[in-house]
Design a protein around this motif. Sequence first.
Motif, PDB file in Angstrom:
ATOM      1  N   ARG A 114       0.842  -1.193   0.000  1.00 35.10           N
ATOM      2  CA  ARG A 114       0.000   0.000   0.000  1.00 35.10           C
ATOM      3  C   ARG A 114       0.879   1.245   0.000  1.00 35.10           C
ATOM      4  N   TRP A 116       2.335   5.038   0.891  1.00 38.12           N
ATOM      5  CA  TRP A 116       2.428   5.981   1.983  1.00 38.12           C
ATOM      6  C   TRP A 116       1.639   7.220   1.557  1.00 38.12           C
ATOM      7  N   THR A 153       1.306   9.109   6.809  1.00 37.75           N
ATOM      8  CA  THR A 153       0.683   7.808   7.073  1.00 37.75           C
ATOM      9  C   THR A 153       1.547   6.731   6.453  1.00 37.75           C
ATOM     10  N   PRO A 155       1.842   2.636   6.003  1.00 35.40           N
ATOM     11  CA  PRO A 155       1.179   1.340   6.146  1.00 35.40           C
ATOM     12  C   PRO A 155       2.056   0.351   6.930  1.00 35.40           C
ATOM     13  N   SER A 161      -2.044   1.047   9.823  1.00 37.90           N
ATOM     14  CA  SER A 161      -1.143   2.136   9.451  1.00 37.90           C
ATOM     15  C   SER A 161      -0.687   2.860  10.699  1.00 37.90           C
TER      16      SER A 161
END
Length: 183
Positions: A114, A116, A153, A155, A161
């Motif tokens: 995923r 950032w 953020t 993951p 997260s």
Amino acid sequence: GAVGLRTDPYLYTGGVGTVLTTTFDPATQGPLRLEYRYEDFLNSAIRPTVSDTTGGRTRLTGTLRHQVTPALTLYGSAYGERKQAVEGFDADWEGGGQLGGTLQFAGPGPNQKRPWSFDLSAGALARNFDANDPSISPAPRLDREAFVQGALTIPVGDTWSAIATLGYHKVVSTYDLYTSDNV
């Protein structure tokens, strides 16, 4: 919800809300959110008059989000809020707005599933109180606040997260006790 200070109950709260979202085009959405929350504050030895702030809080927020590219989303929001309270110097009308953007990017490492993201926003608000606090001033309190905030953020695994946030808030109040700078 419930909040305690030390071993004393401080706040019980409950509420309801709804969101109506309009899609203007495939890249632009406009959520409109209405929320009501009742807050019941309880007096204690360290907060003997906090129950004066008991009352309902109603907020209406309109947001516009536009996905500029698959990695960049820009947004803006405006809101109005009414806070009721037992005492007029704890009751207020508040209005404000915020502008920001979120950038998604690939994190380090080959197994990152995923992206950032980094979010940067800034905003301002005004809060006008219904009545004066006679122990401080013959005039009602008026607060002006501005802020800037960044959030990264990261993951962690497939479903969690970690978020690191840094912000600065500046409050200027007609009651000096409430004027502040916070990081």
